[in-house]
Design an enzyme around this catalytic site. Structure first.
Site, short mmCIF file in Angstrom:
data_model
loop_
_atom_site.label_atom_id
_atom_site.label_comp_id
_atom_site.label_asym_id
_atom_site.label_seq_id
_atom_site.Cartn_x
_atom_site.Cartn_y
_atom_site.Cartn_z
N HIS A 29 -9.60 1.69 4.83
CA HIS A 29 -8.32 1.80 5.53
C HIS A 29 -8.49 2.75 6.72
O HIS A 29 -9.21 3.75 6.61
CB HIS A 29 -7.22 2.31 4.58
CG HIS A 29 -5.86 2.19 5.18
ND1 HIS A 29 -5.40 3.10 6.11
CD2 HIS A 29 -4.89 1.26 5.05
CE1 HIS A 29 -4.19 2.72 6.50
NE2 HIS A 29 -3.86 1.61 5.86
N GLU B 19 -6.74 5.01 7.87
CA GLU B 19 -6.43 6.43 7.61
C GLU B 19 -7.63 7.13 6.99
O GLU B 19 -7.89 8.29 7.27
CB GLU B 19 -5.18 6.52 6.71
CG GLU B 19 -3.92 6.22 7.52
CD GLU B 19 -2.80 5.55 6.73
OE1 GLU B 19 -2.87 5.53 5.49
OE2 GLU B 19 -1.86 5.05 7.38
N GLY C 153 2.41 2.12 10.81
CA GLY C 153 3.41 3.17 10.66
C GLY C 153 4.20 3.48 11.92
O GLY C 153 4.91 4.48 11.99
N SER D 180 3.14 -2.24 10.39
CA SER D 180 4.58 -2.35 10.60
C SER D 180 5.15 -3.71 10.19
O SER D 180 6.04 -4.25 10.85
CB SER D 180 4.95 -2.02 12.05
OG SER D 180 4.65 -0.67 12.33
N ASN E 142 0.86 -1.18 0.00
CA ASN E 142 0.00 0.00 0.00
C ASN E 142 0.90 1.24 0.00
O ASN E 142 1.51 1.56 1.01
CB ASN E 142 -0.89 -0.04 1.26
CG ASN E 142 -1.76 1.19 1.39
OD1 ASN E 142 -1.90 1.97 0.44
ND2 ASN E 142 -2.35 1.37 2.57
N LYS F 7 0.00 4.32 -0.22
CA LYS F 7 -0.64 5.50 0.40
C LYS F 7 -0.38 6.72 -0.49
O LYS F 7 -0.54 6.63 -1.70
CB LYS F 7 -0.14 5.67 1.83
CG LYS F 7 -0.27 4.39 2.64
CD LYS F 7 0.01 4.55 4.10
CE LYS F 7 -0.15 3.21 4.80
NZ LYS F 7 -0.04 3.27 6.23
N GLU G 181 -5.69 -4.68 10.55
CA GLU G 181 -4.60 -3.74 10.77
C GLU G 181 -4.86 -2.96 12.07
O GLU G 181 -5.60 -1.96 12.05
CB GLU G 181 -4.51 -2.74 9.62
CG GLU G 181 -4.26 -3.36 8.28
CD GLU G 181 -3.66 -2.36 7.30
OE1 GLU G 181 -2.52 -2.56 6.89
OE2 GLU G 181 -4.33 -1.36 6.98
P1 PGA Z 1 2.72 0.22 7.64
O1 PGA Z 1 1.27 0.47 7.01
O2 PGA Z 1 3.23 -1.07 7.07
O3 PGA Z 1 3.55 1.41 7.21
O4 PGA Z 1 2.54 0.14 9.11
C1 PGA Z 1 0.39 -0.58 6.79
C2 PGA Z 1 -0.91 -0.07 6.25
O5 PGA Z 1 -1.40 0.96 6.71
O6 PGA Z 1 -1.49 -0.68 5.31
#
Ligand code: PGA
Length: 230
Positions: free
Chosen positions: A87, A89, A160, A190, A6, A8, A154
């Site tokens: 997601h 976010e 992140g 992560s 992803n 983003k 997640e």
């Molecule tokens: P990350 O993000 O691997 O940077 O923690 C995962 C995600 O939000 O899909």
């Protein structure tokens, strides 16, 4: 295994295109299903031989007056058949609620798209032992029998942060999600080349959704190779 990157709001159109070209040349006929979710303005045609392109979001309509959004028509023109919904976010920053996520699921599943449906609890919910309640409510009214559904678990506190959930937490939560009726469950939060193999080796884990570590082609490729060894 299902291994998805992803991006983003990272990578430009030009860097996404060269990444995808190089990834395709590195990959062969691997066992795993590999997906890349680039940013909207960097979406290439989904015509790579060894992996698929997905969109990180779309509005539940073919086309129309939805400024800033893309619909089915734009996705289909690129030959794309995979969509991420909900997601954290988008849920947190853009205030997307369960009802809108459900409308997206209902609309796009009707067109046979592969749906990566993201769910996850915040730290407070984990501390209060409300994880299952939160996840079950995010999945409420989603047809878990839809054959093209992948649930991406997640935990918000692991995204992140460089601190993924523990192997025990991942295994137990995936077990509960399978008990709830989810057929394919992948983990995100992560994931890196340092922990991906252990995570993918866990019972009840069908793959990983990788954010930060997917931005670097070498790291993402390493994770894909680890998936092949399972
Ligand atoms: P990350 O993000 O691997 O940077 O923690 C995962 C995600 O939000 O899909």
């Amino acid at each position: 295994m299902i291994i998805a990157g992803n991006f983003k709001t990272n990578h430009t159109r030009s860097s996404t295109f060269s990444y995808c070209k190089e990834l395709d040349s590195l990959l062969g006929a691997q066992k795993s299903e590999v997906y890349v979710f680039p940013s909207m303005c960097a979406l290439p045609y989904d015509d790579f031989a060894h992996f698929s392109i997905g969109v990180q979001n779309a509005y539940p309509a073919c086309n129309g007056a939805y400024s800033g959004e893309i619909g089915l028509e734009q996705i289909q023109e690129l030959g794309i058949n995979t969509l991420m919904i909900g997601h954290s976010e988008r849920r947190l920053i853009l205030k997307e609620d369960d009802e809108l996520c459900k409308r997206k699921f209902d609309f796009f599943s009707q067109y046979g798209m592969n749906v990566f449906f993201c769910i996850g609890e915040d730290l407070q919910a984990r501390r209060d032992a409300r994880v299952l309640d939160v996840l079950a409510s995010q999945l409420k009214s989603i047809d878990l029998d839809y054959s093209r559904l992948v649930v991406a678990y997640e935990p918000i506190w692991a995204i992140g942060t460089g601190v993924s959930a523990s192997l025990e937490e991942i295994k137990e939560t995936h077990r509960l999600l399978k008990e709830l009726g989810c057929k394919k469950v992948i983990y995100g939060g992560s994931v890196s080349e340092g922990n991906a193999k252990d995570i993918m080796n866990l019972e009840y884990v069908d793959g990983v959704l990788v954010g930060g570590a997917s931005l670097d082609l070498k790291r993402f490729y390493q994770i894909i190779q680890q998936g092949e060894e399972i």
